[in-house]
Scaffold this active site. Structure first.
Site, PDB file in Angstrom:
ATOM      1  N   ASP A 127      32.769  29.687  44.752  1.00  0.00           N
ATOM      2  CA  ASP A 127      33.581  30.299  43.516  1.00  0.00           C
ATOM      3  C   ASP A 127      33.212  31.751  43.534  1.00  0.00           C
ATOM      4  O   ASP A 127      34.330  32.840  43.602  1.00  0.00           O
ATOM      5  CB  ASP A 127      33.189  29.776  42.405  1.00  0.00           C
ATOM      6  CG  ASP A 127      33.727  30.822  40.788  1.00  0.00           C
ATOM      7  OD1 ASP A 127      34.978  30.555  41.001  1.00  0.00           O
ATOM      8  OD2 ASP A 127      32.958  31.229  40.351  1.00  0.00           O
ATOM      9  N   ASP A 130      27.854  32.859  43.805  1.00  0.00           N
ATOM     10  CA  ASP A 130      26.844  31.727  44.013  1.00  0.00           C
ATOM     11  C   ASP A 130      27.575  30.593  44.869  1.00  0.00           C
ATOM     12  O   ASP A 130      28.361  30.986  45.777  1.00  0.00           O
ATOM     13  CB  ASP A 130      26.897  30.968  42.319  1.00  0.00           C
ATOM     14  CG  ASP A 130      28.385  30.791  41.955  1.00  0.00           C
ATOM     15  OD1 ASP A 130      29.357  30.636  42.620  1.00  0.00           O
ATOM     16  OD2 ASP A 130      28.242  30.669  40.513  1.00  0.00           O
ATOM     17  N   TYR A 278      30.674  28.675  31.707  1.00  0.00           N
ATOM     18  CA  TYR A 278      30.985  29.406  32.792  1.00  0.00           C
ATOM     19  C   TYR A 278      32.587  29.798  32.981  1.00  0.00           C
ATOM     20  O   TYR A 278      33.108  30.790  33.097  1.00  0.00           O
ATOM     21  CB  TYR A 278      30.496  28.597  34.181  1.00  0.00           C
ATOM     22  CG  TYR A 278      28.980  28.380  34.278  1.00  0.00           C
ATOM     23  CD1 TYR A 278      28.454  29.502  34.781  1.00  0.00           C
ATOM     24  CD2 TYR A 278      28.451  27.429  33.731  1.00  0.00           C
ATOM     25  CE1 TYR A 278      26.921  29.642  34.701  1.00  0.00           C
ATOM     26  CE2 TYR A 278      26.862  27.609  33.679  1.00  0.00           C
ATOM     27  CZ  TYR A 278      26.425  28.371  34.255  1.00  0.00           C
ATOM     28  OH  TYR A 278      25.110  28.362  34.102  1.00  0.00           O
ATOM     29  N   GLU A 523      29.645  41.197  41.107  1.00  0.00           N
ATOM     30  CA  GLU A 523      29.885  39.771  41.761  1.00  0.00           C
ATOM     31  C   GLU A 523      31.527  39.814  42.054  1.00  0.00           C
ATOM     32  O   GLU A 523      32.318  39.820  41.112  1.00  0.00           O
ATOM     33  CB  GLU A 523      29.621  38.745  40.698  1.00  0.00           C
ATOM     34  CG  GLU A 523      29.551  37.329  41.532  1.00  0.00           C
ATOM     35  CD  GLU A 523      28.963  36.396  40.592  1.00  0.00           C
ATOM     36  OE1 GLU A 523      28.704  35.299  41.183  1.00  0.00           O
ATOM     37  OE2 GLU A 523      28.698  36.541  39.273  1.00  0.00           O
TER      38      GLU A 523
END
Length: 550
Positions: A127, A130, A278, A523
């Site tokens: 994704d 991670d 999430y 990220e």
């Protein structure tokens, strides 16, 4: 008698002279009328010629300004470079047994994903930074990438990126097909996010359990099932001409998943509460419309068009309410996608369906007016330098998504010959939308107060401490779950470049902290990359024409 004869002769001569004079007058009158009509015809002809010349000059001026159809493709080098870099992030994120691997520090990983249920879920994309496979955003990545290929495949091909895009898409759809083993069951997640986030390790060396999460008739997940249907329907259009059997397989899954999503309505955030932390969903109505729209494009089955207009448009579409396009909210993308049908016209549309399509188009126009910086209805959600800015987490998602939609709508207008967009009494042309889109992509490529590129690998100044496990750990390190955290805390730049990663982005004050622990800003995500690929593909050539999906 002689005198009388002379008198009669004189009288006859006089009459003859009068007749000749009348004839001359008649000729003179007719001559004058002839000149009048000749002059009138000359004036009319001159006016026609003048208007024709002015029209031709106006048309050429229209083309010169970039508002008219352009069939040639002049490559915009900086966008071509950025597109080639962006495409590589899909390779960085690949799971499974890699084929023709282009990323030297990546290797095979997650080869046993799905084995506990006798499924092969080894493919797909991780994704973000991670090692999770979240089905909801991954399916959205596939849908957007399909949309980009369908609209701008010719552009991609012109810079030798089309095959790469198709291969990346198929890597996702292969996974999605296997994640749908029966009509009313879909595996929506691989891995435990809490466990995954308690580790910092390379995907090639991870050894933790990777449990599967599914939705079914007892625990429904309408939004993720519908988004997966949208992904497969749109991808079926991509592969229709190059692999018809695969396209038919995708379409079969898309139909089944849409029926499952619509029949067993319920949010996956309620059925699977752990996803709320999430990728929490704010509703599923938009995904149902989104999936049905892509199914209409893929099948031309009128029932899907009726579904999004006459049956559910009023209840689900948020007509008249501009929204932001994202992995969670498809409304803005939906308005633009359905505007395509209304703008280009369709012979098989009923009056009720046409009214619904008009409402979608009006809402799309409201969205476009909100994006234009000097529009009377312009959004105030911008940085001082003009970047669309909505939220601090992953802030670049919204400007990139908005710019992608603006390029699409601009090109729809150009292709259909629609010259003007009206925004509360002020008029704009397609090039105004394109100018806005360029301002957003130029910002993230370096024209910003930080003078840095937010696209890793582009330019000379880009983030070096990206929040990304594989990028931060040396390729020859054999780390376990927890001993890899020393690389998270390391003060050295990432040893591996996560090329093509679009990081989260700047704060509202346009600052950026390049720290590996700064996941809010640093990220990257695959869905941001799909949006950026779509945006860059629309801008990479001077051609502004789009064509039919079929």
């Amino acid at each position: 008698m002689a005198c009388c004869g002379d008198s009669m002769e004189d009288e006859e001569n006089g009459k003859k002279m009068e007749a000749d004079q009348d004839t001359n007058k008649d000729h003179t009158k007719r001559s004058k009328l002839g000149w009048f009509w000749s002059l009138l015809l000359l004036i009319f002809g001159a006016v026609v010629i003048t208007m024709s010349v002015l029209t031709i000059l106006k048309y050429f001026n229209y083309l010169k300004k970039g508002r008219g159809p352009r069939h040639h493709q002049e490559i915009v080098e900086n966008y071509a470079n950025a597109l080639g870099i962006s495409m590589q992030f899909f390779d960085v994120q690949k799971s499974g047994k890699l084929v023709n691997n282009k990323i030297v520090w990546r290797g095979d990983s997650a080869l046993h994903d799905g084995s506990e249920e006798n499924l092969d879920l080894s493919k797909g994309l991780y994704d973000a930074g991670d090692l999770m496979k979240f089905g909801f955003p991954m399916a959205f990545t596939a849908t957007v990438l399909s949309w980009a290929i369908l609209e701008y495949g010719d552009h991609m091909n012109a810079v030798k990126q089309l095959e790469h895009a198709q291969e990346s898409l198929k890597w996702i759809t292969d996974y999605l097909i296997n994640a749908h083993p029966s009509q009313n069951m879909l595996y929506i997640q691989v891995g435990d996010p809490d466990l995954d986030h308690s580790c910092w390790e390379r995907p090639e060396t991870m050894s933790e359990k990777r449990p599967l999460t599914q939705i079914n008739t007892t625990f429904p997940g309408t939004e993720v099932a519908a988004e997966t249907a949208a992904a497969m329907a749109s991808a079926s259009l991509v592969f229709r001409r190059i692999n018809s059997s695969y396209a038919n397989l995708l379409l079969m899954h898309a139909r089944q998943l849409f029926t499952f999503a619509d029949t067993y309505r319920g949010s996956y955030s309620m059925s699977v509460p752990q996803v709320q932390k999430y990728y929490n969903s704010t509703g599923y109505e938009d995904e149902l419309l989104w999936a049905a729209t892509w199914l209409y494009h893929a099948t031309r089955d009128r029932s899907y068009l009726e579904y999004v207009t006459d049956i559910n448009g009023q209840a689900f579409a948020n007509w008249g309410i501009p929204t932001w396009f994202s992995w969670d909210n498809k409304h803005a993308g939906l308005q633009v996608l359905l505007s395509r049908i209304n703008i280009f016209g369709s012979e098989d549309v009923s009056e009720a369906e046409n009214l619904g399509l008009q409402m979608y188009r009006r809402t799309a126009e409201s969205i476009m007016c909100g994006l234009l910086p000097d529009s009377p209805t312009a959004t105030s959600s911008r940085t001082d330098s003009g970047l669309i800015w909505i939220v601090k987490w992953n802030s670049l998602q919204h400007p990139v998504a908005s710019a992608f939609l603006a390029v699409l709508y601009s090109d729809y207008m150009i292709t259909s010959g629609t010259e003007t967009l009206y925004c509360s009494g002020k008029s704009y042309q397609p090039h105004d939308l394109r100018k806005f889109a360029i301002s957003q992509v130029d910002y993230l490529l370096g024209k910003n107060p930080m003078e840095m590129s937010y696209l890793v690998g582009y330019g000379i100044n880009y983030p070096l401490y990206v929040h990304h496990r594989g990028s931060s750990i040396p390729a020859n390190a054999n780390t376990g779950c927890t001993d890899g955290f020393k690389w998270l805390e390391s003060e050295s730049p990432n040893p591996n470049v996560a090329i093509g990663a679009l990081v989260g982005g700047p704060f509202l004050n346009e600052s950026y902290i390049d720290s590996r622990n700064n996941s809010m800003q640093g990220e990257p995500t695959t869905y941001n990359s799909a949006l950026l690929v779509g945006l860059l593909s629309g801008l990479v050539t001077s051609s502004q024409m789009v064509k039919s999906y079929t």
